[in-house]
Design a protein around this motif. Sequence first.
Motif, mmCIF file in Angstrom:
data_model
loop_
_atom_site.group_PDB
_atom_site.id
_atom_site.type_symbol
_atom_site.label_atom_id
_atom_site.label_comp_id
_atom_site.label_asym_id
_atom_site.label_seq_id
_atom_site.Cartn_x
_atom_site.Cartn_y
_atom_site.Cartn_z
ATOM 1 N N UNK A 84 0.708 -1.319 -0.048
ATOM 2 C CA UNK A 84 -0.023 0.241 0.266
ATOM 3 C C UNK A 84 0.650 1.170 0.083
ATOM 4 N N UNK A 85 0.651 2.160 -0.827
ATOM 5 C CA UNK A 85 1.511 3.204 -0.819
ATOM 6 C C UNK A 85 0.681 4.418 -1.011
ATOM 7 N N UNK A 86 0.446 5.042 0.369
ATOM 8 C CA UNK A 86 -1.256 6.259 -0.056
ATOM 9 C C UNK A 86 -0.089 7.772 -0.591
ATOM 10 N N UNK A 87 1.512 7.800 -0.817
ATOM 11 C CA UNK A 87 1.599 9.007 -1.186
ATOM 12 C C UNK A 87 0.897 10.120 -1.925
ATOM 13 N N UNK A 88 1.582 11.294 -1.666
ATOM 14 C CA UNK A 88 0.983 12.208 -2.685
ATOM 15 C C UNK A 88 1.585 12.535 -3.986
ATOM 16 N N UNK A 89 2.883 11.920 -3.618
ATOM 17 C CA UNK A 89 2.927 11.883 -4.892
ATOM 18 C C UNK A 89 2.972 11.919 -6.207
ATOM 19 N N UNK A 90 3.783 12.675 -6.875
ATOM 20 C CA UNK A 90 2.893 12.291 -8.623
ATOM 21 C C UNK A 90 3.809 11.507 -9.306
ATOM 22 N N UNK A 91 2.872 11.211 -10.317
ATOM 23 C CA UNK A 91 3.903 9.954 -10.996
ATOM 24 C C UNK A 91 4.980 10.332 -11.296
ATOM 25 N N UNK A 92 5.052 11.117 -11.788
ATOM 26 C CA UNK A 92 6.724 12.123 -12.083
ATOM 27 C C UNK A 92 7.510 12.333 -11.188
ATOM 28 N N UNK A 93 6.879 12.973 -9.698
ATOM 29 C CA UNK A 93 8.347 12.750 -9.298
ATOM 30 C C UNK A 93 8.439 11.010 -8.472
ATOM 31 N N UNK A 94 7.043 10.586 -8.193
ATOM 32 C CA UNK A 94 7.803 9.109 -7.713
ATOM 33 C C UNK A 94 8.471 8.372 -8.956
#
Lengths: 254, 397
Positions: A84-94
């Motif tokens: 489970x990854x509930x990060x608010x990071x965007x896909x680009x940042x990820x």
Amino acid sequence: MASLEISNLSFSFGGNKPLVINDVSACFEGGEITTVIGRNGGGKTTLLRSIAKQLKASGSVKLRDDDGRPLSVETLAFVPQLSQVNSKLTVFEMVLLGLVSDLRWRVSEEQSQRVEALLGELGLDDLSRFPMSSLSGGQKQLVFLAQAFVSKPKALLLDEPTSALDLRHQLLVMNLVRDYTRRNRAATVVVAHDLMLAARYSDKLLMLHEGRVKSFAVSEKVLRPDLLAEVYKVEASVERTLSNFLTVVPLEPL
Amino acid sequence: MGAGVIDPLIGASPTPSPASGAGVGASPAPASDTGLGASPSTASGTGVGASPSPASGAGIERYRSLNARRRLLILLMLVVTLALSMVDLLIGSSGLTVRDVAGILMEGPRGESSGSTIIWSLRLPMTLTCVFVGGSLSLAGLQIQNITNNILASPYTLGITAGSSFGAAIAVTAGLTVFGQLWLGTIIMALILALSISLLIYQLGRLRGLSPGTLILSGIIMNFFFQALQQYLQYRASPEVAQIIAGWTFGNLARSTWICVSANSALLLAGLFILSRMAWKLTALTIGEDRALSLGVNVRRLRLQVFLLSAFMVAGAVGFIGTVAFVGLVAPHCAKLVMGEDQRFLQPSATLLGASLLLSASIVAKLLSSGSMLPVGIVTSIVGVPFLFVLLMKSGR
């Protein structure tokens, strides 16, 4: 050609506890996918984490580039099981985070371009601004693959990359892994439970049993009824389909 | 944004043609077989990181505009912090007008008027203390939430503040001076306790892998324990000392001095500088320990460094003005809400929001009490408790 060579890897979770992996040696060639199979608790994930140096196993891990020169093991990419990854990071940042060890305060033009190009190649460019928490499991796994690919590692370790995915995403993920492996001549080691998917995509299978290598060869030599009976404790029939895929049909538990 | 809305995007990529579909089989597939090479950047669809292909640029543009918006927001927060600082400086019982205050500030600290004394010796240290203590507590809270992977964590909810406050109380009771200075003794004791508790939590987490709930429960136990010890000290101390110790349990800006301002500004700036150098690694930690590890981040070392750094910032705040609850919980959450997870932007914004929050609390405290100033820690607690409750409900779901 790149290669990932492990010699005499052993690991135990405590001084008196039994070895989870026991004297495992193998050489994974660049451009090939090897899938590690075996029963639950057989040491598959421990082997992967030992290779990635996340666990302090005894023995040695050597990574070499295309010209046979030694590379730091830190440069290989390890993709853990989908969690489970509930990060608010965007896909680009990820995906950018895949370059974390090279990132400075200011992201360079080259680094941004690399992320952008990769997202395009994986068909993820339209997702780039969405937060990770809004993606489906399959999409998340594709993003994690992109994160692993972006640093162009010469070795790729994937822990059950398809186990939580629907059929379509299983194929998408494994196609990407295969493409990456071939084009970059990377040594790829996958842990999987799905024997048919493993047979279909792997150049070799490594069967672990009680922490030791039971068999390390091409699929048809490993997926034999007698070995499956010994390792998985099941009676199974192994056949080829019309489209030439190896299938394993478990019949009865032994 | 539901996943279903986005899902078709992957579906938008061309599916393999029937002829090439079989390429999913055991043999190496032709280059165009992935069914994923949708974008114009992959005319060949072959790269998967193999060769740098020209990027379409839309993703980079979006990323840049997102960051530009974040920078603008930080600028806005800076303006708000400065404005609140001015308001805080203006409010007081002495009847100084805006023009008076501006004049006194322009005149510099050498002015001889009573107004000059009020501004330069009383109000300005208090306002600046709000800025630096609020900033420090919020920055420490942000990092503690990050390294414990727990939205309920903060210096206060983990008991670090309570321990630190007890350390300060010991120094006050014993009259512990260092180089003849009581404030130095107080700060050192606050620091020793803050560091010890942080190390204890770190070790517990390492050995037992504390779950978010257990971590907060251990914080509650820590709070009970140190409050009891502090009450014991109060009980044993002389009435004057007992009053000082009691005052330490809720942060009081009346204790602000220029030494307090200098120490806290130094701690905050040092903290910001060191943390900014770890910004990407800390960002990687937000996606989970396993993944950060797999990206090559030395999670154990990072956690320890950040925990200790946070303890320094908390001890600086508590050692001078006492316990200010919930700033380290509320402000980082607000910062994350508007900034996302990139620590390069999150660190300055959490710092500025922490400063603004404490300045607002100070303004409210001044407006609520005309005579002696209401301890600002009481105001932050009243705001913080409902916030914690909402978070608790959210995390329980």
